[in-house]
Write a protein that holds these residues in place. Sequence first.
Motif, short mmCIF file in Angstrom:
data_model
loop_
_atom_site.label_atom_id
_atom_site.label_comp_id
_atom_site.label_asym_id
_atom_site.label_seq_id
_atom_site.Cartn_x
_atom_site.Cartn_y
_atom_site.Cartn_z
N PHE A 1 -10.38 0.44 50.57
CA PHE A 1 -10.91 0.26 49.22
C PHE A 1 -10.91 -1.20 48.82
N ALA A 2 -9.90 -1.95 49.21
CA ALA A 2 -9.86 -3.39 48.90
C ALA A 2 -10.99 -4.11 49.62
N ALA A 3 -11.25 -3.74 50.86
CA ALA A 3 -12.35 -4.35 51.61
C ALA A 3 -13.68 -4.07 50.92
N ARG A 4 -13.84 -2.85 50.44
CA ARG A 4 -15.06 -2.50 49.71
C ARG A 4 -15.18 -3.28 48.41
N ARG A 5 -14.08 -3.37 47.69
CA ARG A 5 -14.08 -4.12 46.42
C ARG A 5 -14.39 -5.59 46.67
N ASN A 6 -13.77 -6.16 47.69
CA ASN A 6 -13.99 -7.58 47.98
C ASN A 6 -15.41 -7.86 48.47
N ALA A 7 -16.09 -6.84 48.96
CA ALA A 7 -17.47 -7.00 49.42
C ALA A 7 -18.47 -6.83 48.28
N ALA A 8 -18.00 -6.48 47.09
CA ALA A 8 -18.90 -6.30 45.95
C ALA A 8 -19.60 -7.62 45.65
N PRO A 9 -20.91 -7.59 45.40
CA PRO A 9 -21.65 -8.84 45.17
C PRO A 9 -21.28 -9.50 43.84
N VAL A 10 -21.41 -10.83 43.81
CA VAL A 10 -21.18 -11.60 42.58
C VAL A 10 -22.50 -12.03 41.96
N GLY A 11 -23.60 -11.64 42.59
CA GLY A 11 -24.93 -11.90 42.06
C GLY A 11 -25.86 -10.80 42.52
N SER A 12 -26.91 -10.58 41.75
CA SER A 12 -27.84 -9.49 42.04
C SER A 12 -29.25 -9.95 41.69
N SER A 13 -30.24 -9.32 42.32
CA SER A 13 -31.63 -9.59 41.94
C SER A 13 -31.83 -9.16 40.50
N LEU A 14 -32.68 -9.88 39.82
CA LEU A 14 -32.91 -9.63 38.40
C LEU A 14 -34.08 -8.69 38.16
N PRO A 15 -33.86 -7.62 37.40
CA PRO A 15 -34.99 -6.81 36.97
C PRO A 15 -35.65 -7.47 35.76
N GLN A 16 -36.72 -6.90 35.29
CA GLN A 16 -37.36 -7.37 34.06
C GLN A 16 -36.45 -6.99 32.89
N VAL A 17 -35.97 -7.99 32.14
CA VAL A 17 -35.08 -7.75 31.01
C VAL A 17 -35.71 -8.40 29.77
N PRO A 18 -35.77 -7.67 28.65
CA PRO A 18 -36.37 -8.26 27.45
C PRO A 18 -35.55 -9.43 26.93
N SER A 19 -36.21 -10.31 26.20
CA SER A 19 -35.54 -11.45 25.59
C SER A 19 -34.42 -10.96 24.68
N GLY A 20 -33.29 -11.65 24.69
CA GLY A 20 -32.15 -11.25 23.88
C GLY A 20 -31.22 -10.26 24.56
N PHE A 21 -31.52 -9.92 25.81
CA PHE A 21 -30.70 -8.98 26.56
C PHE A 21 -30.23 -9.60 27.86
N ALA A 22 -29.15 -9.04 28.40
CA ALA A 22 -28.60 -9.47 29.68
C ALA A 22 -28.74 -8.34 30.69
N HIS A 23 -28.83 -8.72 31.94
CA HIS A 23 -28.79 -7.75 33.03
C HIS A 23 -27.31 -7.44 33.27
N PHE A 24 -26.92 -6.18 33.12
CA PHE A 24 -25.53 -5.76 33.26
C PHE A 24 -25.40 -4.90 34.50
N VAL A 25 -24.48 -5.29 35.40
CA VAL A 25 -24.23 -4.54 36.63
C VAL A 25 -22.76 -4.13 36.60
#
Length: 157
Positions: free
Chosen positions: A21-45
């Motif tokens: 589980f730690a190996a899986r957690r440590n492999a979690a990405p720190v960046g992601s491709s961006l979808p279309q997000v309206p102005s005033g909003f953030a992409h939340f992962v």
Amino acid sequence: MDITVQWIKTSWTKQSRGGEFAARRNAAPVGSSLPQVPSGFAHFVQMSERDGFEPCSSQKDLREIGVSLRDEGDRLRVLARVEPLFGLPPRPRRPPAVRLLPGQWVRWQLNYRFTSALGIRGWSYWLDTFNIAYGPVDRDAFLSEPTVIVDERGPVR
């Protein structure tokens, strides 16, 4: 000027402190491709131990994000807030705000450890990664190296 915000929240318990589980957690990405997000909003992962650290993507209003953003004309002032105040590790000295020029972006990371009020449940942990760009960016901008890195991760044992 455009401001692009991505918040990646990873959460786990002490079950994911070691082994597979730690190996899986440590492999979690720190960046992601961006979808279309309206102005005033953030992409939340969001990724959690409960879901096998599989990314779940949505949108959040910028007012719900733990970051202070201020357009200073030719620069964007970025300062991550420490929330909530009762989490560990202690942060007696915080780094100053980052001031981004157009075309630059910052990756700011903070980690936390919590326990229940009565200590009945075990510890839980989370890592917040904020990717923030000043100006328009490509869909895959947050998969590359940032202009500025602020690493406020501390010991949470």
